[in-house]
Design an enzyme around this catalytic site. Structure first.
Site, mmCIF file in Angstrom:
data_model
loop_
_atom_site.group_PDB
_atom_site.id
_atom_site.type_symbol
_atom_site.label_atom_id
_atom_site.label_comp_id
_atom_site.label_asym_id
_atom_site.label_seq_id
_atom_site.Cartn_x
_atom_site.Cartn_y
_atom_site.Cartn_z
ATOM 1 N N ASP A 174 -10.002 2.169 9.828
ATOM 2 C CA ASP A 174 -9.414 2.146 8.493
ATOM 3 C C ASP A 174 -7.920 1.806 8.573
ATOM 4 O O ASP A 174 -7.166 2.455 9.303
ATOM 5 C CB ASP A 174 -9.618 3.526 7.855
ATOM 6 C CG ASP A 174 -9.132 3.551 6.416
ATOM 7 O OD1 ASP A 174 -9.355 2.563 5.694
ATOM 8 O OD2 ASP A 174 -8.509 4.560 6.036
ATOM 9 N N ASP B 268 -9.860 -3.343 4.069
ATOM 10 C CA ASP B 268 -9.104 -2.732 5.168
ATOM 11 C C ASP B 268 -9.932 -1.742 5.985
ATOM 12 O O ASP B 268 -9.383 -0.895 6.681
ATOM 13 C CB ASP B 268 -7.849 -2.037 4.637
ATOM 14 C CG ASP B 268 -8.185 -0.728 3.928
ATOM 15 O OD1 ASP B 268 -9.275 -0.634 3.337
ATOM 16 O OD2 ASP B 268 -7.352 0.194 3.972
ATOM 17 N N GLU B 269 -11.250 -1.826 5.896
ATOM 18 C CA GLU B 269 -12.051 -0.887 6.689
ATOM 19 C C GLU B 269 -13.384 -1.504 7.107
ATOM 20 O O GLU B 269 -13.927 -2.367 6.422
ATOM 21 C CB GLU B 269 -12.285 0.421 5.922
ATOM 22 C CG GLU B 269 -12.956 0.236 4.588
ATOM 23 C CD GLU B 269 -13.201 1.567 3.853
ATOM 24 O OE1 GLU B 269 -13.851 2.452 4.438
ATOM 25 O OE2 GLU B 269 -12.757 1.693 2.705
HETATM 26 MG MG LIG Z 1 -7.082 2.393 4.284
#
Ligand SMILES: [Mg+2]
Length: 436
Positions: free
Chosen positions: A19, A111-112
């Site tokens: 993450d 973003d993960e």
């Molecule tokens: Mg994040």
């Protein structure tokens, strides 16, 4: 026990959740290094904070905070419009780096992502923790900003791990230490929303630990399937599909199951283990694999674990060949007068199953068993799984993993069994003696 085999039960599946830390703001700082160390906030086009650098977070800026308030608490803020083109470019680079470590990557958000690194410890000659740390270091070096990573046996726990310590945090949640991460409000668990939280609270459940300890039957009845799956994953079971589920070559195969109410009856606990062994063997045979090593796992009501490695004489996928050894180990592991709530087996160091040449007496016996199990598998294909099962698993099949409240009464158990005639899986126990 060698560290590599140790990993097989700490992480029967090694799942990473990776993450980005303050991802959008971090992208801005990576593109323009003069912004590093400064309070950067994105979302100017909307007049609120969409993402804040850790410097801005330290000043108290939170997501969705309006601009006038941001300026008040953080006068030197650098406020930028979102640039999604750059963010998605860097996002693609991020996934590409992760794919150098494993092809099994699930892009979960900009973003993960989740990544399954099971089995990659061997080619990389590194254990899963080292592998995850190497990935984290590579991301930082090549992208210029940081990610937090959780390593766990399944997705729900990996997600919990990546949030545990931020930014640039790394948290490994091995199978045997799940308990240490559950002393948090239940709504901190991925997938538990406000409705579920309210329902849990009404039943007196506020923490993740209380939720995990709730009775399986209750969770199953009271909630929809996704919450029940969540409960199972928090208990360490692997439920949510991970990438290519139908892989034909497994590094290891695990079967682990919680039962309620907990039991201190050795025969009942061993029956649960025996059923797991049968299930693991069904999967081994389906992929024509055999194992020489297994780890037995017993979990107590207090969430303590005992584990023991067992070696077999030769590669096998037949329960009658495995159970005598497993039973020996089981007897040594079991603590009397202790309540147990789960058993499991992990078989690993798998090899393709070969028909053994008829050289020794022992292989003659094995051949017989092979024929028996060829028929058992045929019967299962025709009449349903576990149409034939071992006498040692009798109690587990008779009552399932979960008795109802009145199920503790032996008479009631008997009635339950008699009442099961309409069920498809009417077990015909295969009693195989052999000192088991
Ligand atoms: Mg994040």
């Amino acid at each position: 026990m060698k560290p590599l085999s140790l990993q097989s039960y700490l992480f029967p599946r090694a799942v990473l959740h990776i993450d980005g830390d303050a991802f959008f703001a971090a992208c801005e700082q990576a593109r323009n290094p003069s912004l590093r160390g400064k309070p950067v906030v994105t979302g100017k086009e909307r007049g609120i904070a969409a993402s804040m650098s850790y410097e801005a977070k330290a000043k108290g800026v939170t997501r969705a905070m309006p601009i006038w308030e941001i300026r008040k608490i953080c006068p030197n803020v650098i406020y930028l419009p979102s640039d999604y083109e750059t963010y998605s470019l860097l996002s693609r680079r991020f996934y590409d780096i992760v794919r150098r470590f494993t092809p099994d990557v699930e892009e979960y958000g900009i973003d993960e992502c989740f990544a399954d690194i099971t089995g990659w410890d061997k080619p990389f000659q590194a254990d899963y923790v080292d592998l995850a740390l190497k990935l984290q270091d590579t991301l930082k070096k090549e992208l210029g900003f940081t990610f937090s990573i959780g390593l766990a046996p399944n997705k729900v726990l990996a997600k919990l791990g990546s949030k545990w310590k931020k930014p640039y945090g790394f948290t490994a949640i091995p199978f045997t230490n799940i308990k240490d991460y559950l002393n948090i409000p239940a709504d901190k668990i991925w997938g538990i929303g406000t409705q579920t939280t309210a329902k849990l609270n009404r039943s007196g459940i506020t923490t993740a630990f209380q939720f995990v300890n709730a009775k399986r039957d209750w969770v199953k009845l009271a909630f929809a399937r996704p919450i029940y799956d969540l409960w199972k994953e928090l208990n360490g079971e692997q439920i949510m599909p991970l990438f290519e589920e139908e892989k034909t070559e497994y590094g290891s195969i695990q079967k682990f199951k919680t039962f309620t109410p907990p039991s201190r009856d050795p025969a009942f606990i061993f029956a649960q283990l025996s059923k797991n062994v049968e299930n693991a063997c069904i999967k081994l045979r389906r992929y024509n694999q055999a194992t020489m090593k297994a780890v037995i796992i017993l979990r107590t009501q207090a969430f303590d674990h005992s584990v023991r490695e067992v070696l077999f004489e030769r590669p096998t996928n037949l329960p009658p060949e495995m159970l005598p050894r497993l039973h020996e180990a089981f007897v040594k592991m079991l603590r009397l007068n202790t309540l147990y709530r789960a058993t499991g087996i992990v078989t690993y160091d798998l090899v393709p199953m070969l028909i053994q040449p008829d050289l020794f007496q022992s292989t003659k016996r094995a051949e017989k068993f092979q024929k028996v199990y060829a028929s058992t598998d045929k019967a299962a294909a025709k009449y349903g799984k576990h149409t034939l099962f071992l006498g040692t698993s009798w109690q587990a099949h008779q009552f399932g993993a979960h008795l109802n409240e009145r199920g503790d009464d032996p008479k009631r158990k008997h009635e339950l069994f008699l009442g099961e005639t309409k069920r498809k899986r009417l077990g015909i126990p295969m009693l195989l003696g052999e000192g088991i």
